[in-house]
Design a protein around this motif. Sequence first.
Motif, short mmCIF file in Angstrom:
data_model
loop_
_atom_site.label_atom_id
_atom_site.label_comp_id
_atom_site.label_asym_id
_atom_site.label_seq_id
_atom_site.Cartn_x
_atom_site.Cartn_y
_atom_site.Cartn_z
N ARG A 117 1.20 9.01 -6.56
CA ARG A 117 1.66 10.41 -6.69
C ARG A 117 2.55 10.74 -7.93
O ARG A 117 2.46 11.73 -8.52
CB ARG A 117 2.27 10.70 -5.42
CG ARG A 117 1.34 10.91 -4.12
CD ARG A 117 2.28 11.41 -2.88
NE ARG A 117 3.17 10.48 -2.50
CZ ARG A 117 2.98 9.81 -1.74
NH1 ARG A 117 1.96 9.28 -0.99
NH2 ARG A 117 4.30 8.89 -1.14
N LEU A 118 3.29 9.77 -8.54
CA LEU A 118 4.35 9.70 -9.65
C LEU A 118 3.25 9.84 -10.78
O LEU A 118 3.40 10.46 -11.72
CB LEU A 118 5.05 8.70 -9.75
CG LEU A 118 6.18 8.66 -8.46
CD1 LEU A 118 6.97 7.53 -8.50
CD2 LEU A 118 7.03 9.90 -8.38
N ASN A 163 12.55 -0.94 -7.40
CA ASN A 163 12.84 -1.08 -6.17
C ASN A 163 12.06 -2.37 -5.42
O ASN A 163 11.62 -2.46 -4.16
CB ASN A 163 12.52 -0.02 -5.05
CG ASN A 163 13.63 1.27 -5.53
OD1 ASN A 163 14.52 1.02 -5.79
ND2 ASN A 163 13.02 2.63 -5.61
N GLU A 167 0.70 3.89 -2.92
CA GLU A 167 0.26 5.23 -2.69
C GLU A 167 1.30 6.09 -3.32
O GLU A 167 1.01 7.26 -3.91
CB GLU A 167 0.21 5.60 -1.29
CG GLU A 167 -1.07 4.93 -0.49
CD GLU A 167 -0.99 4.93 1.07
OE1 GLU A 167 -0.28 5.42 1.58
OE2 GLU A 167 -2.23 4.58 1.20
N ARG A 168 2.74 5.78 -3.20
CA ARG A 168 3.85 6.55 -3.71
C ARG A 168 3.51 6.69 -5.19
O ARG A 168 3.83 7.78 -5.99
CB ARG A 168 5.17 6.12 -3.30
CG ARG A 168 6.45 6.78 -3.91
CD ARG A 168 7.62 6.36 -3.15
NE ARG A 168 7.81 5.07 -3.01
CZ ARG A 168 8.53 4.44 -3.87
NH1 ARG A 168 9.21 5.26 -5.07
NH2 ARG A 168 8.97 3.13 -3.86
N VAL A 169 3.25 5.60 -5.96
CA VAL A 169 3.28 5.34 -7.35
C VAL A 169 2.01 6.18 -7.95
O VAL A 169 2.42 6.98 -8.80
CB VAL A 169 3.06 3.98 -7.70
CG1 VAL A 169 2.71 3.99 -9.09
CG2 VAL A 169 4.40 3.33 -7.68
N ALA A 228 10.12 3.40 -10.32
CA ALA A 228 9.59 2.90 -8.93
C ALA A 228 9.66 1.47 -8.99
O ALA A 228 10.12 1.19 -7.94
CB ALA A 228 8.25 3.50 -8.67
N ARG A 238 0.74 -1.17 0.05
CA ARG A 238 0.09 -0.09 0.03
C ARG A 238 0.72 1.19 -0.04
O ARG A 238 0.56 2.10 -0.71
CB ARG A 238 -1.06 0.09 1.18
CG ARG A 238 -2.01 -1.11 1.15
CD ARG A 238 -2.98 -1.07 2.01
NE ARG A 238 -2.37 -1.44 3.56
CZ ARG A 238 -2.39 -2.55 4.09
NH1 ARG A 238 -2.83 -3.56 3.26
NH2 ARG A 238 -2.08 -2.71 5.25
N GLU A 239 1.82 1.14 0.63
CA GLU A 239 2.85 2.19 0.71
C GLU A 239 3.46 2.62 -0.52
O GLU A 239 3.44 3.78 -1.08
CB GLU A 239 3.86 2.26 2.04
CG GLU A 239 3.58 2.30 3.05
CD GLU A 239 4.58 1.57 4.31
OE1 GLU A 239 5.69 1.49 3.79
OE2 GLU A 239 4.33 1.58 5.41
N PHE A 240 3.84 1.57 -1.36
CA PHE A 240 4.54 1.50 -2.69
C PHE A 240 3.32 2.25 -3.39
O PHE A 240 3.61 3.06 -4.46
CB PHE A 240 5.16 0.35 -3.20
CG PHE A 240 5.42 0.42 -4.57
CD1 PHE A 240 6.87 0.57 -4.70
CD2 PHE A 240 4.74 -0.01 -5.54
CE1 PHE A 240 7.27 0.73 -6.11
CE2 PHE A 240 4.92 0.20 -6.87
CZ PHE A 240 6.26 0.24 -6.99
#
Length: 285
Positions: free
Chosen positions: A47-48, A223, A43-45, A220, A39-41
Amino acid sequence: MAAQDRAPSAPSIVDVTRPSAARIYDWYLDGVHNYAIDREFGERVVRLWPHVKGVARQNRDFLRRLVVNALDAGVRQFLDLGSGVPTVGNVHEIVRDHLPAGERAAVVYVDYEHVAAAHARVLLEEDGATGWAGVVQADLRDPMAVFGHETSRALLDRGQPICVMLIAVLHFVGGADNVPNLLADYARRLAPGSWLGLSHIASDEADPADQAAVEAFRKAYDNTSNPLWVRDRAEISGWFAGLDGWRLVDPGVAHLIDWRPDRPVTPADRALRPFAWCGAAEKLG
């Protein structure tokens, strides 16, 4: 109830320290088979590349139309490679809803991810589908292992047409792996009348800003346990052209919303058009 409260306990064999492509895709579709790292990944994606969730939903709708059109063409066996974790609109559910009365079908899901395979088995048991649908935990890059698995041997008759699906998964195959050779390996194992359908992330028709966002999205995934490749229409068309004895079905290689649409196309749909290519081919007699 929040998604994280409904998420399954992680089996001891599952690495939850690195995000998984299968579980991230589940999160894109608002599923519950994902963990905090996924989920953290995700949410970051987002945003990208804010379009990612919308593209995932369009891709899921393409899967539905592919299955329905293959059924209409007489195909009754389905092999879903890189099927991911269970979510709404699985292949066996689509088949069950559209299969003509009195006819039989078979569905085999293939994924190497432990969570995907385990929860797919539970879903099939809960759905009462274990007599005609099954799960193979294997790497899709090994067709011999996929077709040689006891579940595949029990459910699939390779003397009859099979629809092989690689939906939003080949963009995780690259580097030392040769996609054209992989597709040819599957293709040669199939009977005439079989279908092969795929979809793939793209940006070659996007504007420069969106191309940059897709590239940030791709980076992204460096990683994660599943690095990602972005390819253009020419390369994907070449994959189909390289299949000896196969023909593309109409409309050929197209954007997701343009492949045999069965509902009106909305402005929101059109905004997502440049971000994927898809297509299907049929093996000739």
